[in-house]
Design a protein around this motif. Structure first.
Motif, short mmCIF file in Angstrom:
data_model
loop_
_atom_site.label_atom_id
_atom_site.label_comp_id
_atom_site.label_asym_id
_atom_site.label_seq_id
_atom_site.Cartn_x
_atom_site.Cartn_y
_atom_site.Cartn_z
N GLU A 101 -60.88 30.98 14.82
CA GLU A 101 -59.91 32.04 14.51
C GLU A 101 -58.48 31.55 14.76
OE1 GLU A 101 -62.13 36.21 15.48
OE2 GLU A 101 -61.63 34.95 17.18
N LEU A 102 -58.31 30.78 15.82
CA LEU A 102 -56.98 30.25 16.13
C LEU A 102 -56.50 29.31 15.04
CD1 LEU A 102 -54.59 29.98 18.04
CD2 LEU A 102 -55.91 28.28 19.33
N ILE A 103 -57.39 28.42 14.58
CA ILE A 103 -57.03 27.50 13.50
C ILE A 103 -56.65 28.29 12.25
CG2 ILE A 103 -57.99 25.75 11.93
CD1 ILE A 103 -59.60 24.73 14.43
N PRO A 109 -56.94 24.48 8.50
CA PRO A 109 -57.02 23.08 8.89
C PRO A 109 -55.93 22.18 8.29
CG PRO A 109 -59.20 23.89 8.35
CD PRO A 109 -58.22 24.96 7.97
N THR A 110 -55.60 22.39 7.03
CA THR A 110 -54.58 21.54 6.39
C THR A 110 -53.22 21.74 7.04
OG1 THR A 110 -55.79 21.60 4.30
CG2 THR A 110 -53.47 20.94 4.20
N LYS A 111 -52.82 22.99 7.22
CA LYS A 111 -51.52 23.30 7.83
C LYS A 111 -51.47 22.82 9.27
CE LYS A 111 -47.49 25.25 8.25
NZ LYS A 111 -46.31 24.66 7.66
N LEU A 112 -52.55 23.05 10.04
CA LEU A 112 -52.57 22.64 11.43
C LEU A 112 -52.52 21.11 11.55
CD1 LEU A 112 -52.61 23.31 14.39
CD2 LEU A 112 -55.09 23.57 14.25
N GLY A 141 -57.19 13.36 8.84
CA GLY A 141 -56.62 14.34 9.76
C GLY A 141 -57.08 15.77 9.50
N VAL A 142 -57.18 16.14 8.22
CA VAL A 142 -57.61 17.50 7.88
C VAL A 142 -59.09 17.68 8.25
CG1 VAL A 142 -57.94 19.17 6.01
CG2 VAL A 142 -55.90 17.73 6.05
N GLN A 143 -59.90 16.66 7.99
CA GLN A 143 -61.32 16.75 8.34
C GLN A 143 -61.50 16.86 9.85
OE1 GLN A 143 -64.04 17.08 6.26
NE2 GLN A 143 -65.01 17.58 8.20
N ARG A 144 -60.67 16.14 10.60
CA ARG A 144 -60.72 16.23 12.07
C ARG A 144 -60.51 17.67 12.51
NH1 ARG A 144 -56.49 13.00 15.82
NH2 ARG A 144 -57.95 11.31 15.49
N VAL A 145 -59.46 18.31 11.99
CA VAL A 145 -59.15 19.69 12.37
C VAL A 145 -60.24 20.63 11.88
CG1 VAL A 145 -57.48 21.57 12.15
CG2 VAL A 145 -56.68 19.22 12.49
N GLN A 146 -60.76 20.40 10.68
CA GLN A 146 -61.86 21.23 10.16
C GLN A 146 -63.07 21.16 11.10
OE1 GLN A 146 -62.10 23.41 7.58
NE2 GLN A 146 -64.19 23.81 8.25
N ASP A 176 -47.41 24.94 22.86
CA ASP A 176 -46.67 25.86 22.01
C ASP A 176 -47.54 26.40 20.87
OD1 ASP A 176 -46.53 23.08 21.13
OD2 ASP A 176 -45.21 23.78 19.52
N LEU A 177 -48.56 25.67 20.48
CA LEU A 177 -49.46 26.12 19.42
C LEU A 177 -50.73 26.78 19.94
CD1 LEU A 177 -49.36 23.04 17.00
CD2 LEU A 177 -48.22 25.25 16.69
#
Length: 87
Positions: free
Chosen positions: A12-14, A20-23, A35-40, A57-58
Motif C-alpha cells: 500500500e505504501l509503494i 514501483p516505477t515512480k518509487l 530498479g523497477v523490478q526490485r521495487v515491484q 522522508d519517504l
C-alpha cells in the motif's frame, strides 16, 4: 481509511508513493538495471529496513507526519506539547 497511527502494508505504501516505477525513480534506481523490478518485488517481500532507514522522508510515517502534532522527546519517548494546537 488509514490515519497516521494506522499501519499500512508495504504494498500500500509503494502504491501511495506512485507505484514501483515512480518509487524506483525517487530512490535513484536505474530502470535498465532492474530498479523497477526490485521495487515491484518489495510489494510481496516487503521494503528492506535498510532502505526505509536511508529514506525516512519517504517511508517513516511518524517523520512525515511529525509537523502535524508537535512533540518533544523525553527519555526517548515522544510527548505531546502542552497547549499544542492541531494544524
Amino acid at each position: 481509511m488509514n490515519t497516521p497511527d494506522t499501519p499500512i502494508s508495504d504494498a500500500e505504501l509503494i502504491k501511495s508513493l506512485g507505484g514501483p516505477t515512480k518509487l524506483a525513480e525517487l530512490l535513484g534506481y536505474d530502470k535498465a538495471s532492474g530498479g523497477v523490478q526490485r521495487v515491484q518485488n518489495w510489494t510481496t517481500r516487503g521494503i528492506p529496513a535498510a532502505v526505509k532507514l536511508q529514506r525516512p522522508d519517504l517511508f517513516i510515517r511518524s517523520v512525515v507526519t511529525a509537523e502535524a502534532a508537535p512533540a518533544r522527546i523525553t527519555g526517548g519517548v515522544a510527548v505531546e506539547e502542552e497547549g499544542a494546537q492541531a494544524r
